[in-house]
Design a protein around this motif. Sequence first.
Motif, PDB file in Angstrom:
ATOM      1  N   VAL A 108     -29.840  22.347  21.991  1.00  0.00           N
ATOM      2  CA  VAL A 108     -29.061  22.010  21.139  1.00  0.00           C
ATOM      3  C   VAL A 108     -27.812  23.014  20.949  1.00  0.00           C
ATOM      4  O   VAL A 108     -27.855  24.103  21.304  1.00  0.00           O
ATOM      5  CB  VAL A 108     -29.489  22.363  19.816  1.00  0.00           C
ATOM      6  CG1 VAL A 108     -28.479  22.002  18.503  1.00  0.00           C
ATOM      7  CG2 VAL A 108     -31.074  21.729  19.646  1.00  0.00           C
ATOM      8  N   GLN A 109     -26.411  22.368  21.040  1.00  0.00           N
ATOM      9  CA  GLN A 109     -25.530  23.057  21.509  1.00  0.00           C
ATOM     10  C   GLN A 109     -24.597  23.268  19.970  1.00  0.00           C
ATOM     11  O   GLN A 109     -24.163  22.381  19.336  1.00  0.00           O
ATOM     12  CB  GLN A 109     -24.569  22.232  22.384  1.00  0.00           C
ATOM     13  CG  GLN A 109     -23.241  22.919  22.912  1.00  0.00           C
ATOM     14  CD  GLN A 109     -23.634  24.428  23.758  1.00  0.00           C
ATOM     15  OE1 GLN A 109     -24.472  24.244  24.507  1.00  0.00           O
ATOM     16  NE2 GLN A 109     -22.863  25.403  23.425  1.00  0.00           N
ATOM     17  N   GLN A 112     -18.517  24.788  20.383  1.00  0.00           N
ATOM     18  CA  GLN A 112     -17.721  24.012  21.528  1.00  0.00           C
ATOM     19  C   GLN A 112     -16.453  24.967  21.640  1.00  0.00           C
ATOM     20  O   GLN A 112     -15.511  24.780  22.666  1.00  0.00           O
ATOM     21  CB  GLN A 112     -17.022  22.776  20.976  1.00  0.00           C
ATOM     22  CG  GLN A 112     -16.230  22.495  19.747  1.00  0.00           C
ATOM     23  CD  GLN A 112     -16.074  21.460  19.190  1.00  0.00           C
ATOM     24  OE1 GLN A 112     -16.282  20.132  19.841  1.00  0.00           O
ATOM     25  NE2 GLN A 112     -15.983  21.207  17.752  1.00  0.00           N
ATOM     26  N   SER A 228     -25.591  28.381  21.751  1.00  0.00           N
ATOM     27  CA  SER A 228     -26.632  27.361  21.811  1.00  0.00           C
ATOM     28  C   SER A 228     -28.234  27.662  21.606  1.00  0.00           C
ATOM     29  O   SER A 228     -28.219  28.937  21.660  1.00  0.00           O
ATOM     30  CB  SER A 228     -26.466  26.790  23.072  1.00  0.00           C
ATOM     31  OG  SER A 228     -26.877  27.712  24.247  1.00  0.00           O
ATOM     32  N   VAL A 251     -29.928  20.265  14.174  1.00  0.00           N
ATOM     33  CA  VAL A 251     -29.201  19.213  14.122  1.00  0.00           C
ATOM     34  C   VAL A 251     -28.712  19.351  12.412  1.00  0.00           C
ATOM     35  O   VAL A 251     -27.663  18.953  12.255  1.00  0.00           O
ATOM     36  CB  VAL A 251     -29.730  17.976  14.628  1.00  0.00           C
ATOM     37  CG1 VAL A 251     -28.702  16.865  14.092  1.00  0.00           C
ATOM     38  CG2 VAL A 251     -29.484  18.204  16.142  1.00  0.00           C
ATOM     39  N   THR A 293     -20.085  22.557  16.655  1.00  0.00           N
ATOM     40  CA  THR A 293     -20.218  21.104  16.899  1.00  0.00           C
ATOM     41  C   THR A 293     -20.755  20.516  15.638  1.00  0.00           C
ATOM     42  O   THR A 293     -21.646  21.043  14.891  1.00  0.00           O
ATOM     43  CB  THR A 293     -21.108  20.746  17.880  1.00  0.00           C
ATOM     44  OG1 THR A 293     -22.428  21.016  17.701  1.00  0.00           O
ATOM     45  CG2 THR A 293     -20.810  21.479  19.468  1.00  0.00           C
ATOM     46  N   ASP A 295     -22.643  17.987  15.384  1.00  0.00           N
ATOM     47  CA  ASP A 295     -24.192  17.317  15.646  1.00  0.00           C
ATOM     48  C   ASP A 295     -25.208  18.189  16.724  1.00  0.00           C
ATOM     49  O   ASP A 295     -26.014  17.194  17.120  1.00  0.00           O
ATOM     50  CB  ASP A 295     -24.036  15.816  15.874  1.00  0.00           C
ATOM     51  CG  ASP A 295     -22.898  15.507  16.966  1.00  0.00           C
ATOM     52  OD1 ASP A 295     -22.712  16.476  17.714  1.00  0.00           O
ATOM     53  OD2 ASP A 295     -22.445  14.445  17.248  1.00  0.00           O
ATOM     54  N   ARG A 297     -24.180  18.338  19.839  1.00  0.00           N
ATOM     55  CA  ARG A 297     -24.330  17.730  21.177  1.00  0.00           C
ATOM     56  C   ARG A 297     -23.179  18.564  22.054  1.00  0.00           C
ATOM     57  O   ARG A 297     -22.391  19.381  21.692  1.00  0.00           O
ATOM     58  CB  ARG A 297     -23.409  16.347  20.947  1.00  0.00           C
ATOM     59  CG  ARG A 297     -24.345  15.233  20.443  1.00  0.00           C
ATOM     60  CD  ARG A 297     -23.884  14.001  20.393  1.00  0.00           C
ATOM     61  NE  ARG A 297     -24.619  13.140  19.450  1.00  0.00           N
ATOM     62  CZ  ARG A 297     -25.826  12.497  19.682  1.00  0.00           C
ATOM     63  NH1 ARG A 297     -26.116  12.603  21.159  1.00  0.00           N
ATOM     64  NH2 ARG A 297     -26.495  11.601  18.936  1.00  0.00           N
ATOM     65  N   THR A 330     -29.575  16.205  26.425  1.00  0.00           N
ATOM     66  CA  THR A 330     -29.352  15.714  25.054  1.00  0.00           C
ATOM     67  C   THR A 330     -30.528  14.991  24.559  1.00  0.00           C
ATOM     68  O   THR A 330     -30.461  14.281  23.397  1.00  0.00           O
ATOM     69  CB  THR A 330     -28.083  14.869  25.225  1.00  0.00           C
ATOM     70  OG1 THR A 330     -28.505  13.823  26.071  1.00  0.00           O
ATOM     71  CG2 THR A 330     -26.811  15.370  25.738  1.00  0.00           C
ATOM     72  N   VAL A 333     -31.585  16.067  20.971  1.00  0.00           N
ATOM     73  CA  VAL A 333     -30.361  15.760  20.004  1.00  0.00           C
ATOM     74  C   VAL A 333     -30.283  14.441  19.529  1.00  0.00           C
ATOM     75  O   VAL A 333     -30.277  13.864  18.717  1.00  0.00           O
ATOM     76  CB  VAL A 333     -29.115  16.752  20.567  1.00  0.00           C
ATOM     77  CG1 VAL A 333     -27.865  16.210  19.526  1.00  0.00           C
ATOM     78  CG2 VAL A 333     -29.278  18.099  20.399  1.00  0.00           C
ATOM     79  N   ASP A 334     -30.458  13.546  20.785  1.00  0.00           N
ATOM     80  CA  ASP A 334     -30.236  12.190  20.590  1.00  0.00           C
ATOM     81  C   ASP A 334     -31.420  11.632  19.648  1.00  0.00           C
ATOM     82  O   ASP A 334     -31.063  10.498  19.106  1.00  0.00           O
ATOM     83  CB  ASP A 334     -30.380  11.310  21.987  1.00  0.00           C
ATOM     84  CG  ASP A 334     -29.332  11.662  22.946  1.00  0.00           C
ATOM     85  OD1 ASP A 334     -28.135  12.155  22.495  1.00  0.00           O
ATOM     86  OD2 ASP A 334     -29.197  11.525  24.190  1.00  0.00           O
TER      87      ASP A 334
END
Length: 337
Positions: A108-109, A112, A228, A251, A293, A295, A297, A330, A333-334
């Motif tokens: 999970v990021q 940014q 992260s 998330v 971020t 979400d 991502r 990802t 998260v996806d």
Amino acid sequence: MTGLISKCILRSAALTLAIVGTGATAACAADKITIIVGGMEKQIYLPAVLTQQLGYFKDEGLDVELINSRAGVEAENELLAGAVQGVVGFYDHTVDLQSKGKYIESIVQFSQAPGEVELVSAKHPEIKSPADFKGATLGVTGLGSSTDFLTQYLAVRSGLKPGDYTLLPVGAGNTFIAAVKQDQIQAGMTTEPTIAKLLKTGEASVLVDMRTPEKTKEALGGDYPAASFYVQSSWVEGHKDEAQKLANAFVKTMKFIAGHSAEEIADKMPKDYYAGNKDLYIQGLAGGKAMFTPDGRMPADGPETVLKVLSTFSKSLQGKQIDLSKTFTTEFVDAAK
């Protein structure tokens, strides 16, 4: 963290747990996950504590313990030793460690942009840019930390060599402030809420600002995925269910941050995180909230920027081929709710 964590090995749900405190007697529970944070008081790592405060870990049926570390490099060492399941720290450690044959990945990021600022002491107005670091002592949280990485990049990018300046590990918060006041460091890299406190007293000013994506692009040439949640790649393979639940919780937190004001977020945090001044805490968070971020991502071109920055000065990366696809995933998260 030496002496702070004693390992308790339990192979029930194939989890290796860490108990805080020397001589701790707490029993190990199979459903407990321990996460070490590279400085819980730092706003850059706010999502970890906020997730706990909002009850999102419990909503996923997780028993998560957060423990504190002075710097990301200490946290990664605990992860590699198997003392904890995950780390909240900078993504750049995943790239650095792969160059040394060790594989960890961000699932999970959180951000940014680094959320870091290079401050210069008011006692040293002669330092007007990183090119003026020559002969100076520069504060970082720890040697081998992300503040170390970024400071070296700023110096090398300005034409300096490693021997032209000295890096001094001074931690964050009060220890960083004391180092500025005592002139142990002439400049240094730190985060909120330390930034706001030094700016308010006039004891330091901003030299390089990396609190927003826009300012980070000016300083580093692109998005720089920083804070992260990362784990050992081998752990992910055997703990998909736990990884997914953690991603679900984080998330939800990132979406909460994106949809609420700095004041609303601060109200959810423990009062002792305000460092004695809630207004300053909110001010710092409002100024840097864009680093997060929305979400969880990974920014599209972020990993390439990190590799470029580290390759500028890191001897361990020279001549190495780094597979960036193995430094993050990802997948979770996806699939997050």
